[in-house]
Design a protein around this motif. Structure first.
Motif, short mmCIF file in Angstrom:
data_model
loop_
_atom_site.label_atom_id
_atom_site.label_comp_id
_atom_site.label_asym_id
_atom_site.label_seq_id
_atom_site.Cartn_x
_atom_site.Cartn_y
_atom_site.Cartn_z
N SER A 375 0.37 -0.72 0.22
CA SER A 375 -0.02 0.04 -0.10
C SER A 375 0.80 1.03 0.04
CB SER A 375 -0.51 -0.11 0.89
OG SER A 375 0.15 -0.37 2.31
N ASN A 381 -4.75 0.61 -2.07
CA ASN A 381 -5.38 -1.24 -1.60
C ASN A 381 -5.45 -1.79 -2.56
OD1 ASN A 381 -5.44 -0.64 1.69
ND2 ASN A 381 -7.30 0.97 1.53
N GLU A 384 -4.21 -5.38 -2.37
CA GLU A 384 -4.61 -6.04 -0.67
C GLU A 384 -4.90 -7.13 -0.81
OE1 GLU A 384 -7.68 -5.62 2.95
OE2 GLU A 384 -7.76 -4.71 0.78
#
Length: 494
Positions: A375, A381, A384
């Protein structure tokens, strides 16, 4: 034979281009520190943790800074001779020996000693310098014939994905060059090798790795009444790692695979970055002959950048083609962070008057706590899911490991004779084996200068998977590494 390490060539369970270099294996490689050290520390099995003062031992126990009674300037030169005997497990008769050597600078630095007057504080010292804490340089080559093909991995990874969305650094290149294809248009891919999947193809790969990890540090240490020494360092580790792999598959003279002639895959990855960590150490001397020491090393937060590129040449012959088709990926770049583990250390030293010393130290590191962070640098994100997957791989594959160092020094007037042994436990969660290394050294200590020569012999077995598959055979390569290290240290005391 029980392998100490299993490495993969294309990334564990990851197919996205951005994760080309960010694997569990790569996290462990960047996290581990195996400093060559000064000639004195190397000759005693890197066991001077509780003894001090030694410039390279400052990197493990900063309280050693407080043990210097005079200022010192130190510089070390290193030489490594290595031999890699590599072979495919299924074709061990074709072992290839790859010898190589390189020079390095294990450390350079300065300790400024200050002895306060009329005080129980015997010393108040500063140190600054650079320690080489990891060498990545390596050369490995293997060749042989085994069942299976790298196109099996490309087919599996491509299944269910339309050609336009294939990974542009692996499966997309394979599709573009004709190594995999989908005549039915059902997103289930085929390859020439599947026309004779029991055929033993010739496989060959050459790997060249350059670079290492160095640590710039600034430290302070003090000695209270010659009973208690403490110290700390602030450290800036710098990583520079370049890895080039060239992989070939070649059909036999019997034309065992219809249409296929050969393929060549070139992979290039360069990783650079920096980090920050701290180290704190303490040494207690309940009596003059006994040293008890402990230290803690904080995790390093690395900020890293990977630059990478892949090229594939696929040569086949049919009614529409006779010759190689070349496909090249774009030059990819990805910025990310990596947190390395905590380390805890303890040691004991016994001083035998003016005859020398014996010492031992133990280091504990939890490699399962390594963690990537995608990140950073404005990535948000968006990655992720893949970050979670690679961090899960780390927790599954790695656990805690200990490094044990034993050694000593015998004094013959100005001459010093040294020896030791070190044991490194495998960081893999399912492997408790230890890799031994053997040390020896000699030195001369004068009033204003010293010269130390240290030697280390280490042997390791490493397993490597050029590619991974689920439903087809994957080749396993075993490399027997034999490494000889020499370190020569010159020091001036003033």
């Amino acid at each position: 034979m029980k392998l100490k390490t299993i490495l993969t060539g294309a990334g564990v369970c990851l197919t996205l281009a951005l994760a080309f270099g960010q694997t569990a294996t790569e996290a462990q490689r960047i996290s581990i520190s195996t400093p060559l050290g000064t000639g004195r520390n190397l000759g005693t099995g890197n066991s001077m943790f509780a003894i001090g003062p030694d410039f390279s031992a400052i990197g493990s126990n900063p309280s050693g800074i407080g043990g210097f009674w005079k200022s010192e300037f130190v510089i070390s030169g290193g030489l490594s001779f290595q031999r890699n005997d590599a072979a495919l497990v299924a074709d061990r008769n074709n072992t290839i020996v790859e010898p190589f050597s390189y020079m390095t600078m294990p450390n350079i630095g300065l300790v400024i000693a200050n002895r306060p007057l009329n005080s129980n504080w015997k010393t108040s010292n500063w140190a600054i310098g650079i320690n080489r804490v990891a060498e990545y340089r390596n050369q490995i080559r293997y060749a042989g014939r085994t069942v299976g093909s790298i196109t099996d991995a490309w087919r599996e990874n491509a299944t269910g994905t339309v050609p336009a969305n294939l990974n542009g650094f692996e499966e997309g290149l394979a599709y573009e060059a004709g190594a995999i294809y989908d005549f039915e248009g059902d997103n289930i891919y085929e390859s020439d090798y599947r026309l004779n999947p029991q055929y033993a193809l010739h496989k060959e790969e050459r790997t060249t790795i350059n670079g290492g990890k160095s640590e710039i540090f600034l430290g302070y240490g003090a000695n209270y009444d010659d009973k208690l020494l403490f110290g700390f360092t602030v450290n800036l580790p710098i990583v520079n790692l370049t890895e080039s792999r060239t992989y070939w598959e070649v059909d036999g003279t019997d034309n065992g695979i219809p249409f296929f002639n050969n393929l060549r895959l070139d992979r290039y990855t360069n990783t650079t970055g920096y980090g920050l960590n701290g180290k704190l150490g303490i040494t207690i001397k309940p009596v003059r002959q006994l040293h008890l020491a402990a230290a803690i090393h904080t995790p390093t937060k690395f900020f890293l950048t990977d630059n990478y590129n892949t090229t594939l040449s696929y040569d086949y012959t049919d009614a529409n083609n006779n010759g190689p088709i070349r496909a090249e990926s774009p030059y990819g770049s990805f910025e990310y962070a990596l947190r390395t583990p905590w380390s805890l250390m303890g040691g004991i030293g016994i001083i035998a008057g003016k005859s020398g010393f014996i010492s031992a130290s133990l280091k504990w590191t939890d490699y399962g706590s390594m963690k990537y962070d995608y990140s950073v640098r404005g990535n948000g994100n968006g990655f992720e899911q893949i970050e979670r997957k690679v961090n899960q791989d780390i927790r599954i594959q790695y656990g805690s490991a200990v490094d044990l160092n034993l050694g000593g020094e015998f004094v013959l007037e100005a001459l010093r004779l040294r020896g030791g042994v070190s044991l490194a436990q495998s960081p893999f969660s399912n492997d408790d084996s230890l890799d031994p290394a053997y040390h020896a050294g000699i030195g001369y200590r004068g009033e204003h200068y010293f010269v130390d020569l240290g030697y280390k012999l280490a042997k390791t077995d490493i397993g490597y998977l050029p590619y991974e598959t689920i439903d087809a055979p994957a080749p396993l390569v075993v490399t027997d590494q034999t490494r000889h290290f020499l370190a020569l240290t010159l020091g001036l005391k003033f």
